[in-house]
Design an enzyme around this catalytic site. Structure first.
Site, PDB file in Angstrom:
ATOM      1  N   GLU A  69       1.445  -0.384  -4.943  1.00  0.00           N
ATOM      2  CA  GLU A  69       0.501   0.678  -5.314  1.00  0.00           C
ATOM      3  C   GLU A  69       1.235   2.006  -5.422  1.00  0.00           C
ATOM      4  OE1 GLU A  69      -3.499   2.872  -3.599  1.00  0.00           O
ATOM      5  OE2 GLU A  69      -1.670   2.693  -2.412  1.00  0.00           O
ATOM      6  N   ASP A 115       0.819  -1.207   0.000  1.00  0.00           N
ATOM      7  CA  ASP A 115       0.000   0.000   0.000  1.00  0.00           C
ATOM      8  C   ASP A 115       0.858   1.265   0.000  1.00  0.00           C
ATOM      9  OD1 ASP A 115      -2.831   1.141   0.704  1.00  0.00           O
ATOM     10  OD2 ASP A 115      -1.504   2.067   2.187  1.00  0.00           O
TER      11      ASP A 115
HETATM   12  C1  GLC Z   1      -4.147   3.270  -0.365  1.00  0.00           C
HETATM   13  C2  GLC Z   1      -5.440   2.495  -0.216  1.00  0.00           C
HETATM   14  C3  GLC Z   1      -6.502   3.441   0.277  1.00  0.00           C
HETATM   15  C4  GLC Z   1      -6.076   3.985   1.614  1.00  0.00           C
HETATM   16  C5  GLC Z   1      -4.681   4.612   1.542  1.00  0.00           C
HETATM   17  C6  GLC Z   1      -4.108   4.836   2.902  1.00  0.00           C
HETATM   18  O1  GLC Z   1      -4.242   4.259  -1.327  1.00  0.00           O
HETATM   19  O2  GLC Z   1      -5.778   1.878  -1.407  1.00  0.00           O
HETATM   20  O3  GLC Z   1      -7.744   2.812   0.366  1.00  0.00           O
HETATM   21  O4  GLC Z   1      -6.998   4.942   2.063  1.00  0.00           O
HETATM   22  O5  GLC Z   1      -3.763   3.798   0.861  1.00  0.00           O
HETATM   23  O6  GLC Z   1      -3.701   3.626   3.474  1.00  0.00           O
END
Ligand code: GLC
Ligand code: MG
Ligand code: CA
Length: 588
Positions: free
Chosen positions: A299, A241
């Site tokens: 991500e 993440d």
């Molecule tokens: C990422 C997740 C999102 C979350 C953020 C903070 O972007 O996909 O849902 O709010 O991280 O952890």
């Protein structure tokens, strides 16, 4: 005489050399590797399916999905033909950001079940031949994690577990002023004052999500232990993440420059994509590589040049892939969707991707609106076909296989902190709740999601028509189409073949997959909002055959009775609005 032979010889060598270089360049222009020495890895063999556990299946009737609810629906996962199931966070959490705020990285939150349930889930998915990927949220913990409480109290090693800074100054009311101008992704200053410690702490997301300090060796070791803990339990990898935010500039007095056009906008040169972040990712890659065939998908929402850095290179591999969010971003609504945009978005990834790396395609997730609502219900099948049949790993968010739509959520029912922050007049522009509502399994009680009478987010009123059971029973449906295309994807051509783009314009998009010694396939999409008869020869950048054989068409097609195997003519291909078809080209 001899000299001229030598000259001619040298010329031939040079000529052959140039040919070899050209051939090598052209073949690497595909931008993705043909084959692994030891065969394709699991993530190269099929799709990733994202399960948002709160909304997938509720086994205990409390209205929130849980692990046994996923077990209960493992047949669906198996029938889809995907390979990997990625679970959004299931760890102990106060749920301020619905699990992306973790208070114990090695425990299951009771709302989702127990560690036994987790082990049962892994066993059940593995038994069905599926892989399990967990969400790893390393940038921040919950403020209720004991590390944070101890850090706030300056307890021993914990003192520097988070990013702490002195006030820059105090205003006339004696209110402390943050050390710099850094902003939270969720709005407002990224600094929160701790009265207990008498310092600010940094949070890229909510104040309840303090950033961990990756300049601290103990923190790095703790997080490696988290990875080992789950790997030892048999998971097959991680979705990492918010990785671009991992490390911040060392000097916390530095302000980020503001945008010249919009002073509200900062250029995140001190809070994202820092060189140290790649070093940490490298250590995680080395750690997972000590196990057999584990995947790291990360991500990163950034400019393409920065995103690509997360692949690493041939000698220093980092993630197996950073998610490709460019389709999400470029194809945000139907008015910007045209054949050129699709072609450019796909080429962007293939052209920028470092050599020997593996592509991926993301159409939706829990942070972005549903495909049917963004781009139109009529496009659901065509776009699923595109991502499923391009070279690389397709990533599907739960519900997209049945064409679920954004759900209207009243202000009273709004849960997402990103929506709540904006108040009753503007929450709808920001809330991620519409794409997070419960999975629609059937037309019965609570759409088959729960036996209870309440759900954590409302169920979309369209569940009577849009649900898994109905689409299973129908001859033509989004679900049937999705399953059929995942089967077709098993053909060697789709696993290893190259991709070319013969015809694309305002209203049409197409691509061909071909592999020496195997059949070639032509996928065509009518991106227009009207039915059309398309001449694919018009504007084609190479010669196409006159006719081809129908393999599959969108479930919305009027040509429902055009059986697979029937002949179609490429100068007059009739397609309804948003329709996608897959054709098999004659062997030449
Ligand atoms: C990422 C997740 C999102 C979350 C953020 C903070 O972007 O996909 O849902 O709010 O991280 O952890
Ligand atoms: Mg439950
Ligand atoms: Ca950080």
């Amino acid at each position: 005489m001899q000299r001229s032979y030598m000259f001619a010889g040298a010329f031939v060598v040079l000529f052959v050399g140039i040919i070899v270089i050209v051939v090598v360049c052209v073949s690497s222009m595909n931008g993705w590797k043909e084959h692994n020495a030891d065969g394709p890895k699991f993530w190269e063999q099929g799709g990733v399916y994202q399960v948002y556990p709160r909304s997938f299946g509720d086994s205990d009737g409390d209205g929130t999905g849980d692990l046994m609810g996923v077990v209960a629906h493992s047949d669906h996962l198996k029938d889809l033909g995907v390979v990997t199931v990625w679970l959004s966070p299931i760890f102990k959490s106060p749920m301020k950001d619905f699990g992306y705020d973790i208070s114990n990285y090695m425990a299951i939150d009771p709302i989702f079940g127990t560690m036994d349930d987790f082990e049962r889930l892994v066993a059940s998915l593995h038994r069905n031949g599926l892989k399990v990927v967990l969400d790893f949220v390393p940038n921040h913990s919950s403020n209720l994690h004991e590390w944070f409480t101890k850090s706030e109290a300056r307890e021993g090693n914990y003192t520097d577990y988070y990013v702490w800074a002195e006030a820059k100054d105090y205003d006339k009311n004696n209110t402390p002023i943050p050390p710099n101008n850094w902003m939270s992704e969720f709005g407002g200053s990224a600094w929160e004052w701790s009265g207990i410690r008498g310092q600010f702490y940094y949070h890229q997301f909510l104040a309840e999500q303090p950033d961990l300090n990756y300049r601290n060796e103990h923190v790095k070791e703790e997080m490696k232990n988290v990875l080992r803990f789950w790997l030892d339990k048999g998971v097959d990898g991680f979705r990492v993440d918010a990785v671009k935010y991992l490390v911040e500039a060392q000097d916390l007095n530095l302000d980020e420059p503001t945008d010249s056009d919009n002073p509200e906008l900062l250029h995140h040169i001190f809070t994202t994509n820092q060189p140290e972040t790649f070093q940490i990712l490298r250590e995680w890659r080395e750690l997972v590589d000590k196990y057999h065939e584990k995947v790291l998908m990360v991500e990163v929402y950034s400019e393409v040049e920065d995103v690509m850095k997360y692949y690493g290179n041939q000698s220093v591999p980092l993630a197996h892939f950073p998610f490709n969010f460019f389709m999400l971003e470029a194809l945000n609504n139907r008015s910007t969707l045209n054949g050129y945009a699709l072609k450019d978005t796909i080429s962007l990834w293939l052209d920028y991707m470092p050599e020997g790396k593996w592509p991926n395609w993301v159409l939706g997730n829990h942070d972005n609106g549903r495909v049917a609502s963004r781009l139109g219900k009529d496009m659901v099948d065509a776009l699923n076909m595109v991502v499923l049949l391009l070279p690389g790993t397709p990533v599907t968010y739960n519900g997209e296989e049945i064409g679920m739509e954004n759900t209207f959520i009243s202000w009273e029912d709004t849960r997402d902190p990103e929506g709540c922050r904006w108040g009753p007049d503007h929450y709808q522009e920001h809330s991620r709740d519409p794409e997070r509502t419960p999975m629609q399994w059937n037309d019965g009680h609570m759409a088959g999601f729960t036996n209870g009478n309440n759900t954590w987010l409302p169920i979309n009123a369209n569940y009577q028509e849009i649900n898994v059971a109905a689409q299973k029973n129908a001859t033509h449906s989004h679900l049937k189409f999705y399953q059929h295309v995942t089967e077709i994807r098993q053909e060697e051509t789709f696993k290893r073949g190259k991709v070319t783009f013969p015809t694309y314009d305002d209203s049409t998009f197409s691509f061909i997959r071909s592999l020496e010694g195997h059949p070639s396939y032509l996928a065509v999409v009518n991106v227009a909002t009207v039915n059309r008869t398309v001449n694919l020869h018009l504007g084609a950048n190479f010669q196409l055959p006159d006719k081809a054989e129908m393999v599959i068409h969108s479930s919305t097609s009027v040509a429902k009775e055009t059986p697979s195997g029937s002949t179609v003519f490429l100068d007059s291909l009739t397609l309804v609005a948003g329709e996608g078809v897959l054709l098999k080209l004659p062997e030449d």
